[in-house]
Design an enzyme around this catalytic site. Sequence first.
Site, PDB file in Angstrom:
ATOM      1  CD  GLU A 199      35.350  71.108  43.707  1.00  0.00           C
ATOM      2  OE1 GLU A 199      34.253  70.507  43.722  1.00  0.00           O
ATOM      3  OE2 GLU A 199      36.144  71.026  42.752  1.00  0.00           O
ATOM      4  CD  GLU A 413      39.768  68.989  42.264  1.00  0.00           C
ATOM      5  OE1 GLU A 413      38.812  68.747  41.490  1.00  0.00           O
ATOM      6  OE2 GLU A 413      39.711  68.773  43.484  1.00  0.00           O
ATOM      7  CD1 TRP A 462      39.988  64.937  38.465  1.00  0.00           C
ATOM      8  CD2 TRP A 462      40.882  65.435  40.455  1.00  0.00           C
ATOM      9  NE1 TRP A 462      39.509  64.020  39.360  1.00  0.00           N
ATOM     10  CE2 TRP A 462      40.040  64.300  40.592  1.00  0.00           C
ATOM     11  CE3 TRP A 462      41.562  65.913  41.583  1.00  0.00           C
ATOM     12  CZ2 TRP A 462      39.854  63.650  41.824  1.00  0.00           C
ATOM     13  CZ3 TRP A 462      41.369  65.270  42.794  1.00  0.00           C
ATOM     14  CH2 TRP A 462      40.529  64.166  42.910  1.00  0.00           C
TER      15      TRP A 462
END
Length: 506
Positions: A199, A413, A462
Amino acid sequence: MAAAGEVVMLGGILLPLLLVVAVSGEPPPISRRSFPEGFIFGTASSSYQYEGGAREGGRGPSIWDTFTHQHPDKIADKSNGDVAADSYHLYKEDVRIMKDMGVDAYRFSISWTRILPNGSLSGGINREGISYYNNLINELLLKGVQPFVTLFHWDSPQALEDKYNGFLSPNIINDYKEYAETCFKEFGDRVKHWITFNEPLSFCVAGYASGGMFAPGRCSPWEGNCSAGDSGREPYTACHHQLLAHAETVRLYKEKYQVLQKGKIGITLVSNWFVPFSRSKSNIDAARRALDFMLGWFMDPLIRGEYPLSMRELVRNRLPQFTKEQSELIKGSFDFIGLNYYTSNYAGSLPPSNGLNNSYSTDARANLTAVRNGIPIGPQAASPWLYIYPQGFRELVLYVKENYGNPTIYITENGVDEFNNKTLPLQEALKDDTRIDYYHKHLLSLLSAIRDGANVKGYFAWSLLDNFEWSNGYTVRFGINFVDYNDGAKRYPKMSAHWFKEFLQK
């Protein structure tokens, strides 16, 4: 695009699924067998959020160590990751939990400063750190769990921050590449899936704009309580250097290691889905700009070698440019894309800013909100930004398929949090029906996208454990396993862990 945001997401496979939910109140059953043969299911984590052992085993300080200790006011409960979920000591227990659940893979990140305490190869390799990750990787393989390794999950070396301002300097490209090569040399005989960066958007925006809520805590003075920064330039500079470091590292891996080690390499990106606030052209355009500034910022260079047109037009000279050589290097620099999805927003159009207080947060000229006409887009979780909207998952995956050449995707995720209610008895804290419902509906949405042709090869929840959730500290819990922070970080399976175990039975 209003139709795409509001109607197409009900089309194809998803419509009957949603009708079943609407009629019965319960989503239709789903299991591992619903997905294509060879589809990988796993759980995900990151080093600073999980490991602890901050001053053990020769590890050097990262910017998150500095940030949490110097600015505890920026963390909801003034906590830090010094101990976290203590996976540095309890990794064998974690692997046992995964094996018992039946997961195929574990995505974890390597702490740069556990390998190179001073950030650069010239400062020396920490053999204790190498041993820790060797032990973790070997334990995973012994129990039949594939390692998916992220090289950078936001915890950059403090030494490089002090030396040249970290990712604001192009000097970090070579230091990162040398760190990555050290990992390829030490672990690449057993690691077959590498992720260069997790990210970049989150790191660059929350760390260099948005009030400096993430390390290194920089932003323009008018945007938050930051000691230094420029919210209109630094996010773009930091992410530009991450993209270049990514491209250089992928070239290195492909030229020197891939043939022998037979691994794959990619990058993990995050994006919300954006539904136009109304069907007006201005709001449809705003939703597209929001996607450009969140996802296209990285996917356009990776596919086309340049930033999205909307970013170039709106950010202008504050947006760095790629040289022709850099453009060619970054184009196609991946074997797979990791995609993280949590939530969706409505997007409405904003007028141009006055040009005085430039910031990433206003550059897209999109007003992002989770509420329209007093009605939220979906139920709100514990985090104020997380509204539950499973349809957006399908839409986002199909958007990548249709706009970026249907690349190989791993969902790296996806998850939801609840508040850390310290007054709840343990047995009550293990009841997480909302999480079970979240995973059930999001997996249905993902399956619908796969049946419509999206090239998705795996899914990572996640998260395996409750952990240190950055600026939220320990006030929220994302884990499918409960961590008792008051009793040696003991792990207890939540109801969602039992649900996943049943889901994963072959």
